[in-house]
Every structure is written in C-alpha cells, then in structure tokens.
Design an enzyme around this catalytic site. Structure first.
Site, PDB file in Angstrom:
ATOM      1  N   TYR A 160       1.133  -0.863   0.038  1.00  0.00           N
ATOM      2  CA  TYR A 160      -0.018  -0.323   0.279  1.00  0.00           C
ATOM      3  C   TYR A 160       1.454   1.297   0.110  1.00  0.00           C
ATOM      4  O   TYR A 160       0.533   1.711  -0.502  1.00  0.00           O
ATOM      5  CB  TYR A 160      -0.575   0.050   1.179  1.00  0.00           C
ATOM      6  CG  TYR A 160      -2.048   0.893   0.896  1.00  0.00           C
ATOM      7  CD1 TYR A 160      -2.934   0.866   0.220  1.00  0.00           C
ATOM      8  CD2 TYR A 160      -1.721   2.032   2.008  1.00  0.00           C
ATOM      9  CE1 TYR A 160      -4.279   1.962   0.436  1.00  0.00           C
ATOM     10  CE2 TYR A 160      -3.305   2.599   2.316  1.00  0.00           C
ATOM     11  CZ  TYR A 160      -3.965   2.838   1.420  1.00  0.00           C
ATOM     12  OH  TYR A 160      -4.824   3.973   1.303  1.00  0.00           O
ATOM     13  N   LYS A 164       0.901   4.393  -3.065  1.00  0.00           N
ATOM     14  CA  LYS A 164       0.218   5.542  -2.609  1.00  0.00           C
ATOM     15  C   LYS A 164       2.061   6.347  -2.684  1.00  0.00           C
ATOM     16  O   LYS A 164       1.501   7.773  -3.215  1.00  0.00           O
ATOM     17  CB  LYS A 164      -0.196   5.764  -1.192  1.00  0.00           C
ATOM     18  CG  LYS A 164      -1.522   5.138  -1.458  1.00  0.00           C
ATOM     19  CD  LYS A 164      -2.710   6.031  -2.166  1.00  0.00           C
ATOM     20  CE  LYS A 164      -3.624   4.656  -2.690  1.00  0.00           C
ATOM     21  NZ  LYS A 164      -5.116   5.528  -2.782  1.00  0.00           N
TER      22      LYS A 164
END
Ligand SMILES: NC(=O)c1ccc[n+]([C@@H]2O[C@H](COP(=O)([O-])OP(=O)(O)OC[C@H]3O[C@@H](n4cnc5c(N)ncnc54)[C@H](O)[C@@H]3O)[C@@H](O)[C@H]2O)c1
Length: 267
Positions: A160, A164
């Site tokens: 993740y 991002k």
C-alpha cells in the site's frame, strides 16, 4: 455580479471507486454542491443504485458507469459514454483503491501486484483517458486520493505505502506535464476513514480505533465529509493556481509527531 470562485456548480466530475465508503461520500458532497457527478466503479451491480440514490438525495445529475480502472479499454468506454452523456469532463477524483496488509515474508506477490495495479496503474489510466476530455473541455482538475501512508511507513504496508508514494510521484510529475494545458493535478492524503477497506482490521482488534485516534493531533477521525471541502476547492476557480501538491487532510498528522509530542487539551 456573480463572483463565486468557490463554486463547482455544473462542473462535470468523475469519481472512481464511487461506490466505496469514501468515494460515495465524496460523490454525494460534490453533488450537493451542484456538481454533475459520474460515478465509476467495478461493482456493476451497485453503481447504478448508488448513483440513483445520490441523485435523489441531492437533486443533481448523477450517473453510474461500470468500469475496471486497471483495464484501459474499459476506462475508455466509460469516459466516451460520460462525455456523450454530460458534454464535458471538468474534474476527476481518482479514489478507487485497495490494500493488502501482511508481513513481507507472507505477502503473496499477486496480491502485492493487485494493489499496485488498482492504486497506481488505475490512477494513471483514468488520468490519461480523462485528461484528453478535460483538454477538449477547456481544462480541468485531477485530484488523486493518496494517503498519509504514502509518506509514513509502517509494518505490513509494503504494498500500500509504495503504491500511494508512487501516486504522489505521479501527481507531481503530471502536474508539470499538463500545467500549460490548463489541467491541475493534486493529491489529497487522508488519515484513517472507517470503510470496507479497513473493516477487518477494526473488527479483529477492538483497541485499533482508539490507538489510531490517540495518534491524530486533533483527536478526531477523518471522514469522506471532511475531504469534500479541500476537493471542491481544488476543483473550483479558487484553487486554479494550486497544482502539483499533496495536501494532508489528516487532523495534523502529516507534519506532526504526536507519538513524541503530547498535545495540550486545554488552554
Ligand atoms: N479508508 C481509509 O482509511 C483510507 C485512508 C486513506 C486513503 N484511503 C484511500 O481512499 C480511497 C477509497 O477507499 P475506501 O476506504 O473508500 O475503500 P472502499 O473499499 O470502501 O472503496 C473502494 C472502492 O473502489 C472500487 N474499486 C476497487 N478496485 C477497482 C477497480 N479495479 N476498478 C474500479 N473500481 C474499483 C471498489 O469497488 C470500491 O467501491 C482508496 O484509494 C484508499 O486507498 C482510504
């Protein structure tokens, strides 16, 4: 004289992941401010229902489009239809996203890749496709929903966080590439919002939410509603000189370290 630089009335704004916890809240907020909203989501069963419910609640024109943002053809079909239905594309909120939290030693590489595909590749594809219609519409504004996790590593986030962080890098880069085309590109980084994306974690650990709250300087949980104002600003004339930024919407987390500094709770 009509001088409302904050208005987004009649702006046509596409919201990916618009059936999700944050995406549906953003869609509703923008529609309530007068925007015409195109909801894109891979959840084909839900997309029409969610759009219909928001249209009824806000009185704005809101339509749903089933699309898989990792598939360029699917995104092209959706935007072709959106342009035909609304006549322009003025804003894009890249909100669809997924996560897989696990120790790296146990991280299945196909799950790692899926996180990259949806969060990064999906954002790139939608921007690429929507950008062309924004240019034809005379300019536009792209807002990528990033995360505080983009700049703050933590155990289990090896899929993740890089996805991002790459969204932020994409934001900074595309902003320079399209600045002279009149298309602004920014990202907004929320802190935890309770939605389906983190429901398992919250349900499996009763102390999780309190622990998170204790690390947020203003002591409040983030929500889709708190994101609507900053996003509407970036879509409006008022935000027209702001591009290439990652804006924290996080109660003070981005540049503060509450683990070290105890905040005052009274004067
Ligand atoms: N919830 C949080 O705490 C939090 C915090 C910071 C950032 N974010 C980011 O906010 C965004 C929205 O998250 P959420 O919490 O609303 O999650 P959610 O799971 O409630 O919603 C995600 C939505 O994206 C859709 N989606 C997933 N893959 C897709 C694909 N390939 N094509 C089209 N649609 C797809 C899903 O169908 C779902 O409707 C994500 O980008 C997430 O990373 C969430």
């Amino acid at each position: 004289m009509d001088y409302n630089i904050f208005s987004i009335k009649d702006h046509v704004v596409a919201v990916t992941g618009g059936c999700g916890g944050i995406g549906s809240g953003i869609s509703e907020g923008l529609a309530a401010l007068g925007a015409k909203v195109a909801i894109l989501d891979r959840d084909a069963d839900k997309v029409g229902t969610v759009a219909g419910a928001i249209a009824e609640k806000t009185g704005s024109e809101v339509r749903g489009y089933a699309a898989d943002i990792t598939d360029e053809e699917s995104v092209r079909d959706a935007f072709r239809q959106i342009f035909e239905d609304f006549g322009s594309v003025d804003g894009l909120i890249n909100c669809a996203g997924i996560t897989h939290v696990a120790p790296l030693s146990e991280m299945p590489m196909d799950r790692w890749q899926s996180v990259m595909d949806v969060n990064l590749k999906g954002t790139v594809i939608c921007s690429k496709v929507a950008g062309k219609y924004m240019y034809e519409s005379g300019g536009g504004s792209i807002v990528n929903i990033s995360s505080l996790a983009a700049t703050h590593g933590k155990p289990g986030y090896t899929a993740y966080t890089p996805s991002k962080a790459a969204v932020n890098g994409f934001t900074f880069t595309l902003a320079t590439e399209w600045a002279r085309l009149g298309i602004n590109v920014n990202s907004i980084s929320p802190v935890l919002v309770v939605t389906a994306i983190n429901r398992d974690k919250i349900e499996s650990d009763p102390t999780y939410l309190d622990n998170v709250l204790s690390t947020i300087p203003n002591g409040k949980l983030c929500s889709a509603e708190t994101l609507v104002g900053p996003i509407a600003f970036l879509l409006s004339e008022a935000g027209s000189y702001v591009t290439g930024q990652n804006i924290g919407c996080d109660g003070g987390c981005q540049n503060g370290d509450i683990a070290v500094i105890k905040p005052y709770t009274s004067m």
